[in-house]
Design a protein around this motif. Structure first.
Motif, PDB file in Angstrom:
ATOM      1  N   ALA A 321       0.834  -1.209   0.000  1.00  0.00           N
ATOM      2  CA  ALA A 321       0.000   0.000   0.000  1.00  0.00           C
ATOM      3  C   ALA A 321       0.864   1.253   0.000  1.00  0.00           C
ATOM      4  CB  ALA A 321      -0.918  -0.008   1.215  1.00  0.00           C
ATOM      5  N   ARG A 322       2.031   1.167   0.640  1.00  0.00           N
ATOM      6  CA  ARG A 322       2.948   2.310   0.709  1.00  0.00           C
ATOM      7  C   ARG A 322       3.406   2.744  -0.677  1.00  0.00           C
ATOM      8  NH1 ARG A 322       7.963   1.059   4.414  1.00  0.00           N
ATOM      9  NH2 ARG A 322       8.098  -0.669   2.920  1.00  0.00           N
ATOM     10  N   VAL A 323       3.542   1.794  -1.593  1.00  0.00           N
ATOM     11  CA  VAL A 323       3.942   2.138  -2.959  1.00  0.00           C
ATOM     12  C   VAL A 323       2.722   2.196  -3.885  1.00  0.00           C
ATOM     13  CG1 VAL A 323       6.252   1.214  -2.653  1.00  0.00           C
ATOM     14  CG2 VAL A 323       4.460  -0.279  -3.560  1.00  0.00           C
ATOM     15  N   ARG A 324       1.530   2.140  -3.284  1.00  0.00           N
ATOM     16  CA  ARG A 324       0.242   2.380  -3.957  1.00  0.00           C
ATOM     17  C   ARG A 324      -0.110   1.331  -5.012  1.00  0.00           C
ATOM     18  NH1 ARG A 324       1.056   8.182  -6.163  1.00  0.00           N
ATOM     19  NH2 ARG A 324       3.119   7.276  -6.507  1.00  0.00           N
ATOM     20  N   VAL A 325       0.266   0.081  -4.756  1.00  0.00           N
ATOM     21  CA  VAL A 325      -0.241  -0.987  -5.606  1.00  0.00           C
ATOM     22  C   VAL A 325      -1.403  -1.720  -4.911  1.00  0.00           C
ATOM     23  CG1 VAL A 325       1.910  -1.309  -6.856  1.00  0.00           C
ATOM     24  CG2 VAL A 325       1.479  -2.664  -4.800  1.00  0.00           C
ATOM     25  N   LEU A 326      -1.588  -1.467  -3.633  1.00  0.00           N
ATOM     26  CA  LEU A 326      -2.803  -1.815  -2.904  1.00  0.00           C
ATOM     27  C   LEU A 326      -3.402  -0.525  -2.378  1.00  0.00           C
ATOM     28  CD1 LEU A 326      -1.931  -5.017  -0.808  1.00  0.00           C
ATOM     29  CD2 LEU A 326      -3.154  -4.880  -2.975  1.00  0.00           C
ATOM     30  N   PRO A 327      -4.678  -0.516  -1.979  1.00  0.00           N
ATOM     31  CA  PRO A 327      -5.292   0.719  -1.487  1.00  0.00           C
ATOM     32  C   PRO A 327      -4.453   1.396  -0.410  1.00  0.00           C
ATOM     33  CG  PRO A 327      -6.955  -0.968  -1.749  1.00  0.00           C
ATOM     34  CD  PRO A 327      -5.640  -1.643  -2.006  1.00  0.00           C
ATOM     35  N   GLY A 328      -4.245   2.703  -0.562  1.00  0.00           N
ATOM     36  CA  GLY A 328      -3.372   3.451   0.333  1.00  0.00           C
ATOM     37  C   GLY A 328      -3.791   3.423   1.785  1.00  0.00           C
ATOM     38  N   VAL A 329      -5.069   3.180   2.046  1.00  0.00           N
ATOM     39  CA  VAL A 329      -5.539   3.162   3.429  1.00  0.00           C
ATOM     40  C   VAL A 329      -4.840   2.079   4.240  1.00  0.00           C
ATOM     41  CG1 VAL A 329      -7.465   1.576   2.968  1.00  0.00           C
ATOM     42  CG2 VAL A 329      -7.617   3.201   4.878  1.00  0.00           C
ATOM     43  N   LEU A 330      -4.400   1.004   3.579  1.00  0.00           N
ATOM     44  CA  LEU A 330      -3.729  -0.090   4.286  1.00  0.00           C
ATOM     45  C   LEU A 330      -2.349   0.313   4.805  1.00  0.00           C
ATOM     46  CD1 LEU A 330      -4.680  -3.093   1.986  1.00  0.00           C
ATOM     47  CD2 LEU A 330      -5.646  -2.518   4.216  1.00  0.00           C
ATOM     48  N   ALA A 331      -1.852   1.485   4.395  1.00  0.00           N
ATOM     49  CA  ALA A 331      -0.580   1.997   4.900  1.00  0.00           C
ATOM     50  C   ALA A 331      -0.773   2.921   6.101  1.00  0.00           C
ATOM     51  CB  ALA A 331       0.167   2.736   3.793  1.00  0.00           C
ATOM     52  N   THR A 332      -2.006   3.065   6.559  1.00  0.00           N
ATOM     53  CA  THR A 332      -2.292   3.933   7.707  1.00  0.00           C
ATOM     54  C   THR A 332      -1.696   3.343   8.979  1.00  0.00           C
ATOM     55  OG1 THR A 332      -4.391   4.598   6.696  1.00  0.00           O
ATOM     56  CG2 THR A 332      -4.111   5.030   9.061  1.00  0.00           C
ATOM     57  N   LEU A 333      -0.950   4.180   9.727  1.00  0.00           N
ATOM     58  CA  LEU A 333      -0.304   3.740  10.952  1.00  0.00           C
ATOM     59  C   LEU A 333      -0.890   4.457  12.161  1.00  0.00           C
ATOM     60  CD1 LEU A 333       3.448   3.770   9.822  1.00  0.00           C
ATOM     61  CD2 LEU A 333       1.934   1.797   9.996  1.00  0.00           C
ATOM     62  N   HIS A 334      -0.916   3.778  13.287  1.00  0.00           N
ATOM     63  CA  HIS A 334      -1.344   4.405  14.533  1.00  0.00           C
ATOM     64  C   HIS A 334      -0.278   5.430  14.947  1.00  0.00           C
ATOM     65  CE1 HIS A 334      -2.249   4.858  18.831  1.00  0.00           C
ATOM     66  NE2 HIS A 334      -3.463   4.408  18.540  1.00  0.00           N
ATOM     67  N   PRO A 335      -0.677   6.636  15.323  1.00  0.00           N
ATOM     68  CA  PRO A 335       0.317   7.679  15.605  1.00  0.00           C
ATOM     69  C   PRO A 335       1.232   7.360  16.784  1.00  0.00           C
ATOM     70  CG  PRO A 335      -1.890   8.371  16.267  1.00  0.00           C
ATOM     71  CD  PRO A 335      -2.052   7.125  15.454  1.00  0.00           C
ATOM     72  N   ARG A 336       0.780   6.542  17.726  1.00  0.00           N
ATOM     73  CA  ARG A 336       1.598   6.206  18.890  1.00  0.00           C
ATOM     74  C   ARG A 336       2.274   4.851  18.755  1.00  0.00           C
ATOM     75  NH1 ARG A 336      -0.704   4.946  24.959  1.00  0.00           N
ATOM     76  NH2 ARG A 336       1.295   4.356  25.906  1.00  0.00           N
ATOM     77  N   HIS A 337       1.496   3.814  18.429  1.00  0.00           N
ATOM     78  CA  HIS A 337       2.030   2.450  18.397  1.00  0.00           C
ATOM     79  C   HIS A 337       2.744   2.123  17.094  1.00  0.00           C
ATOM     80  CE1 HIS A 337      -0.049   1.764  22.113  1.00  0.00           C
ATOM     81  NE2 HIS A 337      -1.249   1.875  21.577  1.00  0.00           N
ATOM     82  N   ARG A 338       2.544   2.947  16.064  1.00  0.00           N
ATOM     83  CA  ARG A 338       3.117   2.724  14.739  1.00  0.00           C
ATOM     84  C   ARG A 338       2.694   1.381  14.158  1.00  0.00           C
ATOM     85  NH1 ARG A 338       3.685   7.361  13.326  1.00  0.00           N
ATOM     86  NH2 ARG A 338       5.049   6.765  11.608  1.00  0.00           N
ATOM     87  N   SER A 339       1.544   0.914  14.534  1.00  0.00           N
ATOM     88  CA  SER A 339       1.001  -0.327  13.992  1.00  0.00           C
ATOM     89  C   SER A 339       0.116  -0.010  12.796  1.00  0.00           C
ATOM     90  CB  SER A 339       0.184  -1.069  15.061  1.00  0.00           C
ATOM     91  OG  SER A 339      -0.831  -0.235  15.593  1.00  0.00           O
TER      92      SER A 339
END
Length: 494
Positions: A321-339
């Motif tokens: 998702a980070r390189v946008r070959v899957l939906p970008g939402v899947l690259a969303t990280l938690h601001p604290r846990h970085r999960s």
């Protein structure tokens, strides 16, 4: 925040111990010992320890290839990145597409096992408990895994480490008790071919047993997607991937030897995953309440495996998702846990949907077999492609990096070992010991075919509209000097 950017996973969050047990728990050692490996007894009989030893040696060839690539290319994309670099970015995308799919199906597979194992045991002990009331346990497991994943890789990996240590220790203690109980029946003849099952004499029975045993090693590569969250990833990944396969392989050999000599090599062909002739059955009959620990180890193994594979699926999805070959939402990280919270939410939804949808439409055991067939078929295919990627990557790296034995011979031997396992998992009767699949388990092939066909369509669209995104699947984000499509020696991936 240790210098993370908004789109980066937490750096240096875990070390060798955690990533080692990420791979160990992904192999589900207790569940493999109790359920997967005994399937080979129908062919190898009391020579099953030899079959397991052969499977270990065979799997180490592929394991070495993965370890070499993990050291060179420490990336959350793992097998997708390896294939993009070693073969072609388009192939890397398809491997990533398939790998995310099957890794997202592993947690529901294990949650189904958790459900029917707990429900069946409770019903056996207290007949008033309905044997069909399995789904609450599966849903409870899904919640536990989601919470662990949400709290970040450190919490999830440490949770997996605790679970992994427990299941391995329980089975090791039990193995020692079995070897001691066998007394004068201990024999090295189980590492020969004299105890194979009727109809599968000699090496034929051992070979058939080893093919079924190979499948118990699946998951050894699960440490690799945690590379971007690991300290000293190039060194740590290499040690974790090799250490997990070798360590658990020897664990499989020891435990299989122990139960074989205790139960009796000449009658071991009827040993299985349930009933009196099983690990739990032996524990109940001969070791009193120790069976409770064996039961808990298998339940523990299901949860630990699901947790490890949820880490794999969410990190691989994040990388794509980070390189946008899957939906970008899947690259969303938690601001604290970085999960990767969106990926964790998607993984949880898929797990619950598959567990309830398939488990209630058929039954949990049939649903388990269907998912297992899909998963193993794709996973073994991915291993074969990664072997080829090892050849391609190191041939491109130049003579200085190329080691003919490690980078040419081992990939060939690893592929040769996994091809029979692939045919067996798919139910293709190339060998006389392969059992053909019946509905609904036989639907696994069309399911895999449809998913790969959709992947090809997505690939063609991306190559036409956004070819740069496909090229990005080859990027190693930890390497500040990596241009995205180049190799470590500066050559260009085409």
């Amino acid at each position: 925040m240790h210098g993370e950017t908004a789109g980066a996973l937490r750096r240096d969050a875990i070390g060798l111990r955690e990533v080692l047990f990420q791979s160990i728990t992904a192999m589900a050692p207790a569940a493999a010992v109790a359920a997967s490996i005994p399937s080979g007894a129908a062919f190898a009989g009391g020579s099953l320890p030899l079959a397991v030893l052969i499977a270990l040696i065979a799997c180490l060839f592929t394991d070495c290839c993965v370890a070499e690539l993990a050291r060179e290319l420490p990336a959350a994309g793992s097998v997708a990145t390896y294939t993009a670099r070693g073969l072609h970015p388009a192939v890397g995308f398809l491997v990533g597409w398939a790998y995310v799919f099957v890794e997202m199906l592993v947690p529901p597979l294990l949650l189904l096992q958790l459900g029917f194992t707990v429900a069946g045991t409770l019903h056996a002990e207290w007949s008033a408990y309905p044997a069909g009331l399995w789904w609450p346990w599966a849903l409870a497991g899904a919640v536990v895994i989601a919470v662990a994943g949400y709290r970040g890789v450190r919490a999830s990996a440490r949770f997996g480490t605790v679970l992994g240590i427990f299941e391995v220790l329980v089975l090791l203690v039990f193995a020692v008790l079995l070897i001691g109980g066998a007394g004068s029946a201990n024999t090295l003849s189980v590492f020969g071919t004299s105890h194979t099952a009727d109809g599968y004499a000699g090496t034929a029975g051992v070979f058939a047993g080893s093919v079924y045993t190979v499948l118990a090693f699946a998951g050894f590569e699960a440490a690799a997607p945690l590379a971007e969250e690991t300290r000293d990833p190039r060194r740590t990944m290499h040690r974790a991937v090799l250490g997990a396969a070798l360590g658990i392989g020897l664990f499989y050999v020891l435990t299989t030897y122990a139960i074989t000599v205790y139960f009796g090599p000449d009658r071991f062909a009827r040993f299985g995953a349930s009933g009196e002739a099983s690990w739990e059955g032996v524990a109940r009959a001969s070791f009193g309440l120790f069976w409770v620990l064996v039961f808990l180890a298998v339940v523990n193994s299901a949860i630990a495996n699901a947790n490890a594979c949820a880490n794999v699926s969410t990190r691989t999805a994040f990388a794509l998702a980070r390189v946008r070959v899957l939906p970008g939402v899947l690259a969303t990280l938690h601001p604290r846990h970085r999960s990767p919270v969106a990926g964790i939410a998607a993984q949880t939804a898929v797990a619950i949907g598959a567990v309830l949808g398939l488990g209630l439409a058929y039954d949990p055991v049939t649903a388990y077999l269907l998912l297992a067939t899909v998963i193993v078929t794709v996973a073994v295919g991915v291993y074969i492609i990664v072997n080829l990627s090892c050849v391609g990557y190191f041939l491109r790296s130049g003579r200085a990096s190329l080691k003919p034995v490690r980078h040419l011979l081992f990939p060939v031997l690893g592929s040769a070992a996994f091809i029979p396992a692939l045919l067996t998992a798919a139910g293709l009767p190339v060998f006389d010991f392969v059992t053909g699949l019946t509905p609904p388990v036989s639907y696994a092939g069309p399911v895999v075919g449809v998913w790969l066909a959709v992947g090809v369509v997505v690939l063609l669209v991306l190559m036409r509209r956004h070819p740069d995104r496909i090229a990005e699947t080859a990027r190693v984000h930890l390497d500040a000097h990596d241009p995205g499509t180049g190799s470590r020696d500066g050559s260009v991936v085409r």
